[in-house]
Enzyme design. Structure first.
Site, mmCIF file in Angstrom:
data_model
loop_
_atom_site.group_PDB
_atom_site.id
_atom_site.type_symbol
_atom_site.label_atom_id
_atom_site.label_comp_id
_atom_site.label_asym_id
_atom_site.label_seq_id
_atom_site.Cartn_x
_atom_site.Cartn_y
_atom_site.Cartn_z
ATOM 1 N N GLN A 92 0.648 -1.123 -0.098
ATOM 2 C CA GLN A 92 0.104 -0.144 -0.037
ATOM 3 C C GLN A 92 0.621 1.219 -0.018
ATOM 4 O O GLN A 92 0.398 2.410 0.005
ATOM 5 C CB GLN A 92 -0.838 0.029 1.257
ATOM 6 C CG GLN A 92 -1.949 -1.299 1.415
ATOM 7 C CD GLN A 92 -2.833 -1.143 2.402
ATOM 8 O OE1 GLN A 92 -3.186 -0.044 2.888
ATOM 9 N NE2 GLN A 92 -3.159 -2.293 2.987
ATOM 10 N N HIS A 157 -1.521 1.116 5.249
ATOM 11 C CA HIS A 157 -1.950 2.199 5.839
ATOM 12 C C HIS A 157 -1.434 3.751 6.125
ATOM 13 O O HIS A 157 -1.141 4.214 7.104
ATOM 14 C CB HIS A 157 -2.768 1.802 7.279
ATOM 15 C CG HIS A 157 -3.747 0.613 7.080
ATOM 16 N ND1 HIS A 157 -4.253 0.475 6.159
ATOM 17 C CD2 HIS A 157 -3.996 -0.251 7.945
ATOM 18 C CE1 HIS A 157 -5.030 -0.816 6.232
ATOM 19 N NE2 HIS A 157 -4.635 -1.168 7.229
ATOM 20 N N GLU A 250 -15.917 4.521 7.627
ATOM 21 C CA GLU A 250 -16.389 5.306 8.243
ATOM 22 C C GLU A 250 -16.459 6.842 7.672
ATOM 23 O O GLU A 250 -15.354 7.144 6.676
ATOM 24 C CB GLU A 250 -15.700 6.015 10.010
ATOM 25 C CG GLU A 250 -15.747 4.914 10.744
ATOM 26 C CD GLU A 250 -14.866 5.306 11.971
ATOM 27 O OE1 GLU A 250 -15.037 4.288 12.781
ATOM 28 O OE2 GLU A 250 -14.561 6.565 12.173
ATOM 29 N N TYR A 260 -11.571 10.006 17.782
ATOM 30 C CA TYR A 260 -12.526 9.276 16.784
ATOM 31 C C TYR A 260 -12.505 8.078 17.094
ATOM 32 O O TYR A 260 -13.259 6.958 16.674
ATOM 33 C CB TYR A 260 -12.714 9.715 15.369
ATOM 34 C CG TYR A 260 -12.824 10.809 14.940
ATOM 35 C CD1 TYR A 260 -14.071 11.198 14.533
ATOM 36 C CD2 TYR A 260 -11.846 11.993 15.330
ATOM 37 C CE1 TYR A 260 -14.637 12.468 14.124
ATOM 38 C CE2 TYR A 260 -12.461 13.458 15.013
ATOM 39 C CZ TYR A 260 -13.490 13.669 14.589
ATOM 40 O OH TYR A 260 -14.078 14.909 14.256
ATOM 41 N N TYR A 271 -10.415 -8.630 12.088
ATOM 42 C CA TYR A 271 -10.194 -9.690 11.032
ATOM 43 C C TYR A 271 -10.438 -11.150 11.416
ATOM 44 O O TYR A 271 -11.050 -11.964 10.542
ATOM 45 C CB TYR A 271 -9.029 -9.558 10.302
ATOM 46 C CG TYR A 271 -8.647 -8.057 9.430
ATOM 47 C CD1 TYR A 271 -9.840 -8.040 8.465
ATOM 48 C CD2 TYR A 271 -7.731 -7.464 9.774
ATOM 49 C CE1 TYR A 271 -9.709 -6.540 7.762
ATOM 50 C CE2 TYR A 271 -7.597 -5.942 9.028
ATOM 51 C CZ TYR A 271 -8.567 -5.800 7.848
ATOM 52 O OH TYR A 271 -8.503 -4.689 7.240
#
Length: 377
Positions: A92, A157, A250, A260, A271
């Site tokens: 990623q 991420h 979200e 948050y 997972y």
């Protein structure tokens, strides 16, 4: 499967009283794949494209995750941009977002994010540069790395999404938690945070924790997982979307200094199937105003205020990686977001952008991935 949008109040109620059957409810609008109000034209192809950044004249900069950048005309003519820094490209991570400075017409400055090698690991970097078109070529000059992830390390991420406030005075940057979870709640670590910086990378004196210095001083909000969408609406409100774990993507209204909740609370589960407490169980954390179960894997976010699609004005446009779709989110009289449309696109959608003329542009997350232009039928 019946699809419907979950309102904020119903989302909290559902999270608090979830059952196996309830978890199959999806926050989705009607499937409009057979009745799309736009024509799709494929303009160019790229190797795993990641982001689109429009320039004031309608040309765009497109990044490829492996570390290449192109200046692209609306007709699809691609010019490679030289002197792009080395990136760590795998999974990623790689070359990520790109955006023209608010004063680009005067300064020719751009901002971009990428992941670089760092002592056997990697770290997210925010950089600025001048886009030079002298001598017939295009290249980056006067490059500056104005922010680096502290500490380095982590896996996927990375976040790295850039947005400027409506006044053009501050820059916001999303930083993913790098699949590490707990650091999203550690104020000393630049993971799982939304940062607010001055345009030179320094810390604004009016940030919520500016007096503390370091990462806390730069932090605008905390407790995020994998934020790949960030944009201001026309009314000046800042919205962010992030990927949940197994469920619970979200869509959040951002307020300075708020937490948050990730990884303490979520509207999805781990997972391996083990549960995560829902937002309703911890009201001190900000709950999303919209979430998705099953996931859509949101990527790219743009608010539409153009001329070509007047019926979309004020809506948010979101790409869906997992569902291969473009979503339109509308807002109710009190500002409540609701998924209004979902158009199947047949490929993972990585980024969404609106051109100065009001056309909508998408890029596909594939190799090759196409650059698509959407115009009214």
């Amino acid at each position: 499967m019946i699809r419907r949008t979950i309102s904020a109040a119903f989302a909290i109620l559902l999270a608090a009283h979830a059952t196996a059957g309830a978890e199959s409810i999806n926050a989705g609008g009607r499937d409009a794949s057979a009745d799309r109000p736009f024509v799709v034209d494929a303009v160019a192809e790229f190797d795993t494209p990641w982001a689109i950044g429009f320039l004031p004249d309608g040309r765009m900069l497109v990044t490829e995750k492996p570390g290449r950048m192109f200046l692209v005309t609306q007709g699809g003519e691609k010019t490679p941009v030289g002197d792009v820094p080395e990136v760590a490209a795998s999974g990623q991570v790689g070359l990520l977002d790109i955006a023209a400075a608010p004063d680009f017409a005067k300064s020719a400055r751009i901002y971009f994010s990428y992941v670089e090698p760092a002592d056997g690991s990697t770290r997210l970097v925010l950089a600025s540069a001048t886009l030079s078109t002298l001598d017939g070529g295009v290249r980056l000059i006067d490059q500056k790395a104005i922010w680096r992830q502290t500490p380095a390390g982590g896996r996927g991420h990375p976040g790295g999404i850039i947005a400027f406030d409506p006044e053009g005075q501050h820059l916001f940057l999303t930083v993913g938690e790098r699949q590490l979870g707990k650091p999203a709640q550690d104020p000393r670590q630049a993971r799982g945070k939304l940062l607010r910086l001055n345009l030179d990378g320094s810390t604004p004196s009016d940030n919520p924790q500016a007096a503390q210095g370091g990462v806390p001083a730069q932090t605008w909000t905390t407790g995020h997982r994998n934020p790949y969408g960030l944009a201001f609406a026309a009314d000046g409100k800042l919205w962010l979307h992030e990927m949940g774990p197994r469920g619970g993507d979200e869509f959040n209204l951002i307020a300075p200094g708020k937490n948050y909740g990730w990884p303490i609370v979520s509207n999805g589960d781990n997972y391996d199937g083990t549960p995560i407490p829902r937002h309703a169980s911890r009201p001190e954390f900000e709950a999303p105003l919209l979430y998705w179960n099953p996931i859509i894997a949101p990527a790219g976010l743009a608010f539409y205020n153009g001329e070509m699609f007047p019926q979309w004005r004020g809506s948010a446009l979101v790409g869906g990686l997992a569902i291969g779709a473009l979503l339109r989110i509308g807002f109710g009289p009190e500002g409540q977001p609701d998924e209004a449309d979902r158009w199947e696109m047949g490929e993972r959608i990585r980024d969404v952008a609106v051109a100065p003329d009001g056309a909508v542009w998408l890029i596909e997350d594939s190799e090759p991935g196409r650059l698509l232009r959407l115009t009214p039928k």
